[in-house]
Scaffold this motif. Structure first.
Motif, PDB file in Angstrom:
ATOM      1  N   ALA A 166     -20.302   2.315  10.244  1.00  0.00           N
ATOM      2  CA  ALA A 166     -19.957   1.739  11.549  1.00  0.00           C
ATOM      3  C   ALA A 166     -21.032   0.741  11.950  1.00  0.00           C
ATOM      4  O   ALA A 166     -22.191   0.859  11.549  1.00  0.00           O
ATOM      5  CB  ALA A 166     -19.851   2.841  12.604  1.00  0.00           C
ATOM      6  N   ASP A 167     -20.628  -0.222  12.738  1.00  0.00           N
ATOM      7  CA  ASP A 167     -21.570  -1.135  13.366  1.00  0.00           C
ATOM      8  C   ASP A 167     -21.879  -0.536  14.734  1.00  0.00           C
ATOM      9  O   ASP A 167     -21.005  -0.480  15.602  1.00  0.00           O
ATOM     10  CB  ASP A 167     -20.911  -2.516  13.489  1.00  0.00           C
ATOM     11  N   VAL A 168     -23.098  -0.033  14.896  1.00  0.00           N
ATOM     12  CA  VAL A 168     -23.456   0.544  16.202  1.00  0.00           C
ATOM     13  C   VAL A 168     -24.578  -0.245  16.870  1.00  0.00           C
ATOM     14  O   VAL A 168     -25.233   0.249  17.776  1.00  0.00           O
ATOM     15  CB  VAL A 168     -23.823   2.050  16.094  1.00  0.00           C
ATOM     16  N   ASP A 223     -24.790  -5.872   9.589  1.00  0.00           N
ATOM     17  CA  ASP A 223     -24.944  -5.065  10.810  1.00  0.00           C
ATOM     18  C   ASP A 223     -24.242  -3.712  10.719  1.00  0.00           C
ATOM     19  O   ASP A 223     -24.042  -3.046  11.731  1.00  0.00           O
ATOM     20  CB  ASP A 223     -24.459  -5.852  12.043  1.00  0.00           C
ATOM     21  N   ASP A 224     -23.834  -3.320   9.517  1.00  0.00           N
ATOM     22  CA  ASP A 224     -23.131  -2.040   9.361  1.00  0.00           C
ATOM     23  C   ASP A 224     -24.038  -0.960   8.804  1.00  0.00           C
ATOM     24  O   ASP A 224     -24.667  -1.136   7.756  1.00  0.00           O
ATOM     25  CB  ASP A 224     -21.922  -2.230   8.446  1.00  0.00           C
ATOM     26  N   LEU A 225     -24.080   0.147   9.529  1.00  0.00           N
ATOM     27  CA  LEU A 225     -24.868   1.315   9.114  1.00  0.00           C
ATOM     28  C   LEU A 225     -23.999   2.141   8.174  1.00  0.00           C
ATOM     29  O   LEU A 225     -22.885   2.531   8.538  1.00  0.00           O
ATOM     30  CB  LEU A 225     -25.257   2.117  10.364  1.00  0.00           C
ATOM     31  N   ASP A 255     -19.925  -6.969   4.377  1.00  0.00           N
ATOM     32  CA  ASP A 255     -20.033  -7.300   5.801  1.00  0.00           C
ATOM     33  C   ASP A 255     -19.396  -8.662   6.066  1.00  0.00           C
ATOM     34  O   ASP A 255     -19.405  -9.544   5.214  1.00  0.00           O
ATOM     35  CB  ASP A 255     -21.505  -7.311   6.262  1.00  0.00           C
ATOM     36  N   LYS A 256     -18.839  -8.811   7.275  1.00  0.00           N
ATOM     37  CA  LYS A 256     -18.183 -10.039   7.759  1.00  0.00           C
ATOM     38  C   LYS A 256     -16.918 -10.379   6.982  1.00  0.00           C
ATOM     39  O   LYS A 256     -16.645 -11.552   6.696  1.00  0.00           O
ATOM     40  CB  LYS A 256     -19.170 -11.226   7.747  1.00  0.00           C
ATOM     41  N   THR A 257     -16.164  -9.336   6.658  1.00  0.00           N
ATOM     42  CA  THR A 257     -14.850  -9.586   6.067  1.00  0.00           C
ATOM     43  C   THR A 257     -13.952  -8.387   6.307  1.00  0.00           C
ATOM     44  O   THR A 257     -14.248  -7.555   7.171  1.00  0.00           O
ATOM     45  CB  THR A 257     -14.966  -9.969   4.581  1.00  0.00           C
ATOM     46  N   ASP A 281     -13.245  -5.552  10.266  1.00  0.00           N
ATOM     47  CA  ASP A 281     -13.175  -4.216   9.671  1.00  0.00           C
ATOM     48  C   ASP A 281     -13.982  -4.189   8.388  1.00  0.00           C
ATOM     49  O   ASP A 281     -13.441  -3.845   7.333  1.00  0.00           O
ATOM     50  CB  ASP A 281     -11.725  -3.879   9.378  1.00  0.00           C
ATOM     51  N   ASP A 282     -15.216  -4.599   8.455  1.00  0.00           N
ATOM     52  CA  ASP A 282     -16.064  -4.730   7.269  1.00  0.00           C
ATOM     53  C   ASP A 282     -15.869  -3.528   6.337  1.00  0.00           C
ATOM     54  O   ASP A 282     -16.198  -2.402   6.701  1.00  0.00           O
ATOM     55  CB  ASP A 282     -17.523  -4.846   7.704  1.00  0.00           C
ATOM     56  N   PRO A 283     -15.337  -3.781   5.141  1.00  0.00           N
ATOM     57  CA  PRO A 283     -14.875  -2.659   4.301  1.00  0.00           C
ATOM     58  C   PRO A 283     -15.928  -2.142   3.319  1.00  0.00           C
ATOM     59  O   PRO A 283     -16.916  -2.814   3.012  1.00  0.00           O
ATOM     60  CB  PRO A 283     -13.716  -3.281   3.531  1.00  0.00           C
TER      61      PRO A 283
HETATM   62 MG    MG Z   1     -20.413  -5.920  10.307  1.00  0.00          MG
END
Ligand code: MG
Ligand code: F6R
Ligand code: MG
Length: 368
Positions: A10-12, A52-54, A131-133, A236-238
């Motif tokens: 998740a991006d928190v 930015d995704d943990l 990230d970013k897709t 929804d960065d997969p």
């Molecule tokens: Mg992201």
């Protein structure tokens, strides 16, 4: 024995902006997962970030959709959100769309890729984090790994791969799925997954043979934040999990499609096409025009549910050429500014001013 490999992300909160996860959030997650490992909720874990995704990478023996494991991930993201708020990180709690956890983290904002499988005597597993897709960004590489003989030599020359694989395809707009055999139904399969904003590869299964045909060998997260929240709150960065070797594509065949920086949608404001760039963990921060979209690959050996490894697989000069090529494509795409096909078509843009612009011009439009 059966092991479950789970990636929940998740991006928190980003620092700065939507560029990267702050070290402190990684620490919070590591401490929580360490505690959970001691308490026997999970067997092992690895915490990292892509942009930015943990990213919580966890192994356990509780199967997919387990309440305790999902609840643990939710609590990690909640606590990290508190830290993000204290530090004033950007978009704190961005992907946590619901207040109370009710048994399963699906549909609550975070992305999930999970698979349960019988461990072979040696089990190489690769975690891909983007990230970013969006989830459809995995269609091309997953297809090439398990179905393209020009990518995966084993499909042609290894008797254990020669019969091909079964693809589980999700229609993420109609909420339906279909299983398709490859190579038999390859052209039909491509007719679907070429439309990557609608049809996405969810899982890949082996055919009857050396490996159990009901246990996935690849899985991709397919959560649609936009549909959950009803408005744009981030892409929804997969993430994806791929098993390799001994009757499956070799590690190098799994990485090979990423040597081509194919165009994906996302990038700035989730509204642009751009190349996906394979990078090391250190380089997994989005800078130029909030991108370009990035992918990292982390390789593990899994034994009795424990992680041995990890190897940062794109941290290698073998991918320098791809990165250079990605930047040439990024430069070329950027020159289009607000024009398609750099900017996404209207129906796929995550930010738009069009309704307001149309409203303003309403009276001035004349019949022609
Ligand atoms: Mg992201
Ligand atoms: C894309 C992304 C960023 C933001 C952009 C604007 O997925 O997260 O490109 O869309 O930085 O962000 P806000 O609207 O938060 O200023
Ligand atoms: Mg963000």
């Amino acid at each position: 024995m059966k092991t479950t490999f789970s990636i929940i992300k998740a991006d928190v909160g980003g620092c700065p902006g939507h560029a990267k996860v702050h070290e402190r959030l990684i620490e919070v997650a590591e401490n929580k997962l360490k505690e959970a490992k001691e308490n026997g909720i999970i067997k092992d874990f690895f915490v990292t970030n892509c942009g930015d995704d943990l990213e919580l990478i966890m192994t356990h023996d509780k199967g997919e959709d387990n309440e305790e494991v999902h609840g643990l991930a939710w609590n990690v993201f909640k606590e990290a959100t508190e830290t993000a708020k204290e530090l004033g990180l950007y978009g704190a709690g961005q992907d946590l769309l619901k207040d109370a956890f009710s048994g399963n983290i699906k549909g609550m904002g975070p992305g999930i890729a999970e698979m349960e499988f019988t461990e072979r005597k040696s089990e190489p597993v690769i975690a891909f984090l983007m990230d970013k897709t969006e989830p459809g960004a995995f269609n091309l590489p997953i297809f090439r790994i398990f179905a393209d003989p020009f990518n995966t030599a084993g499909l042609v020359i290894d008797p254990n791969l020669h019969s091909g694989f079964v693809f589980e395809i999700w229609d993420i707009k109609e909420h339906k799925r279909v299983f398709m055999k490859c190579p038999e139904e390859m052209y039909d399969l491509l007719a679907l997954i070429g439309a990557k904003s609608r049809f996405v590869i969810k899982r890949v299964f082996p055919k009857e043979g050396k490996l159990p045909s009901n246990e996935p060998v690849a899985v991709v997260s397919t959560e649609k934040l936009y549909q959950i929240a009803g408005e744009y709150i981030g892409k929804d960065d997969p993430v994806a999990i791929v098993r390799a070797q001994s009757g499956l594509p070799a590690l190098g065949e799994v990485l090979e499609p990423f040597a081509f920086p194919h165009l994906v949608s996302g990038w700035m404001r989730g509204s642009h096409n751009g190349p996906i760039m394979p990078v090391s963990l250190k380089q997994a921060k989005c800078t130029r025009f909030d991108g370009p979209p990035r992918v990292v690959a982390i390789g593990f050996q899994v034994k009795n549910g424990m992680l041995t490894g990890y190897e940062d697989l794109f941290d290698d000069p073998a991918f320098d050429y791809t990165r250079q090529k990605a930047m040439e494509i990024a430069e070329y795409m950027r020159r289009h500014g607000p024009f398609e096909p750099h900017r996404l078509p209207l129906e796929e843009m995550e930010y738009t001013t069009l309704p307001k612009v149309m409203e303003k011009l309403k009276e001035r439009f004349e019949e022609v």
